[in-house]
Design a protein around this motif. Structure first.
Motif, PDB file in Angstrom:
ATOM      1  N   TYR A  49       0.837  -1.198   0.000  1.00 35.35           N
ATOM      2  CA  TYR A  49       0.000   0.000   0.000  1.00 35.35           C
ATOM      3  C   TYR A  49       0.875   1.253   0.000  1.00 35.35           C
ATOM      4  O   TYR A  49       0.656   2.174  -0.787  1.00 35.35           O
ATOM      5  N   PRO A  54      -1.514   6.681  -5.981  1.00 35.98           N
ATOM      6  CA  PRO A  54      -2.953   6.921  -5.823  1.00 35.98           C
ATOM      7  C   PRO A  54      -3.684   6.424  -7.059  1.00 35.98           C
ATOM      8  O   PRO A  54      -3.117   6.323  -8.143  1.00 35.98           O
ATOM      9  N   GLN A 114     -10.119  12.293  -4.336  1.00 37.08           N
ATOM     10  CA  GLN A 114      -8.701  12.201  -3.976  1.00 37.08           C
ATOM     11  C   GLN A 114      -8.503  12.926  -2.655  1.00 37.08           C
ATOM     12  O   GLN A 114      -9.039  14.008  -2.453  1.00 37.08           O
ATOM     13  N   GLU A 116      -5.966  12.814   1.373  1.00 33.25           N
ATOM     14  CA  GLU A 116      -4.759  12.453   2.095  1.00 33.25           C
ATOM     15  C   GLU A 116      -4.961  11.148   2.858  1.00 33.25           C
ATOM     16  O   GLU A 116      -5.952  10.976   3.561  1.00 33.25           O
ATOM     17  N   SER A 117      -4.002  10.244   2.758  1.00 29.09           N
ATOM     18  CA  SER A 117      -4.049   8.959   3.451  1.00 29.09           C
ATOM     19  C   SER A 117      -3.839   9.127   4.951  1.00 29.09           C
ATOM     20  O   SER A 117      -3.004   9.930   5.379  1.00 29.09           O
ATOM     21  N   GLN A 122       0.017  10.729   2.169  1.00 27.23           N
ATOM     22  CA  GLN A 122       0.169  10.826   0.720  1.00 27.23           C
ATOM     23  C   GLN A 122      -1.198  10.701   0.040  1.00 27.23           C
ATOM     24  O   GLN A 122      -2.163  10.238   0.638  1.00 27.23           O
ATOM     25  N   SER A 124      -4.411   9.459  -1.862  1.00 24.20           N
ATOM     26  CA  SER A 124      -5.132   8.196  -1.990  1.00 24.20           C
ATOM     27  C   SER A 124      -6.525   8.486  -2.529  1.00 24.20           C
ATOM     28  O   SER A 124      -7.011   9.621  -2.424  1.00 24.20           O
ATOM     29  N   ILE A 126     -10.245   8.233  -1.833  1.00 20.75           N
ATOM     30  CA  ILE A 126     -11.007   8.144  -0.587  1.00 20.75           C
ATOM     31  C   ILE A 126     -12.465   7.798  -0.887  1.00 20.75           C
ATOM     32  O   ILE A 126     -13.064   8.353  -1.805  1.00 20.75           O
ATOM     33  N   GLU A 141      -9.702   4.071   2.084  1.00 12.65           N
ATOM     34  CA  GLU A 141      -8.755   4.703   1.175  1.00 12.65           C
ATOM     35  C   GLU A 141      -8.125   3.599   0.334  1.00 12.65           C
ATOM     36  O   GLU A 141      -7.934   2.485   0.800  1.00 12.65           O
ATOM     37  N   ARG A 143      -5.400   2.475  -3.074  1.00 15.26           N
ATOM     38  CA  ARG A 143      -4.321   2.724  -4.029  1.00 15.26           C
ATOM     39  C   ARG A 143      -4.283   1.586  -5.037  1.00 15.26           C
ATOM     40  O   ARG A 143      -4.705   0.470  -4.744  1.00 15.26           O
ATOM     41  N   GLN A 163      -7.795   1.388  12.060  1.00 11.78           N
ATOM     42  CA  GLN A 163      -7.848   0.502  10.911  1.00 11.78           C
ATOM     43  C   GLN A 163      -8.632  -0.754  11.278  1.00 11.78           C
ATOM     44  O   GLN A 163      -8.356  -1.392  12.280  1.00 11.78           O
TER      45      GLN A 163
END
Length: 173
Positions: A49, A54, A114, A116-117, A122, A124, A126, A141, A143, A163
């Protein structure tokens, strides 16, 4: 210094390689199918990941597989069993998607954009469920790990997202 020399010397005696901090971590093998991702341990999924770019949203239906407890003894069987209820996601042209459940039903819509992870900050893709009644505190999220093959991370909770699991989508036609 004495212990370090002993460790190096001990490594030479047993013929084992001595890794240095400057050596890169071994490369994670590229997955070819969803089943490859389902069988990977957590550490390899995380590394894959983090190393992946992205994704752009797919279009139409993308079959999916849940990856709970990656690397566990029953991960693949659990993924197949979960597939009875959740089959993947249907992406719409209006910047939203909806989950496909029980082969025909559509539930739990999300906005797709699009962003932020949570993992590394970075970019990702979403899937934001904050507008849904069933899962307003869930966020996915995603990739792209291979062209058309996606690896996703599901988070639950706001503001401190935890998570919950990984999942995969295959948008190759």
């Amino acid at each position: 210094p004495g212990l370090a020399a002993l460790a190096v010397f001990g490594g030479v005696l047993v013929g084992g390689p001595v890794a240095s901090a400057a050596e890169p971590a071994p490369a994670v093998p590229a997955p070819r199918e969803m089943r490859d991702l389902v069988r990977m341990p957590r550490s390899e999924l995380e590394a894959l990941y983090l190393a992946s770019p992205p994704a752009n949203p797919p279009s139409g239906f993308a079959p999916g597989r849940a990856i709970k407890n990656p690397g566990g003894r029953f991960t693949a069987a659990n993924s197949r069993l979960t597939g009875v209820a959740w089959q993947g996601k249907i992406f719409r042209d209006d910047g939203t998607m909806i989950n496909r459940v029980f082969g025909f039903g559509k539930a739990i819509p999300a906005r797709v954009y699009q962003g932020e992870s949570v993992i590394d900050g970075q970019p990702s893709l979403i899937f934001d469920y904050s507008g849904s009644k069933l899962w307003p505190d869930v966020r996915d999220e995603v990739r792209e790990v291979e062209p058309g093959l996606y690896l996703g991370v599901m988070y639950k909770g706001r503001p401190n997202a935890q998570q919950k699991m990984f999942f995969t989508l295959d948008a190759r036609k």
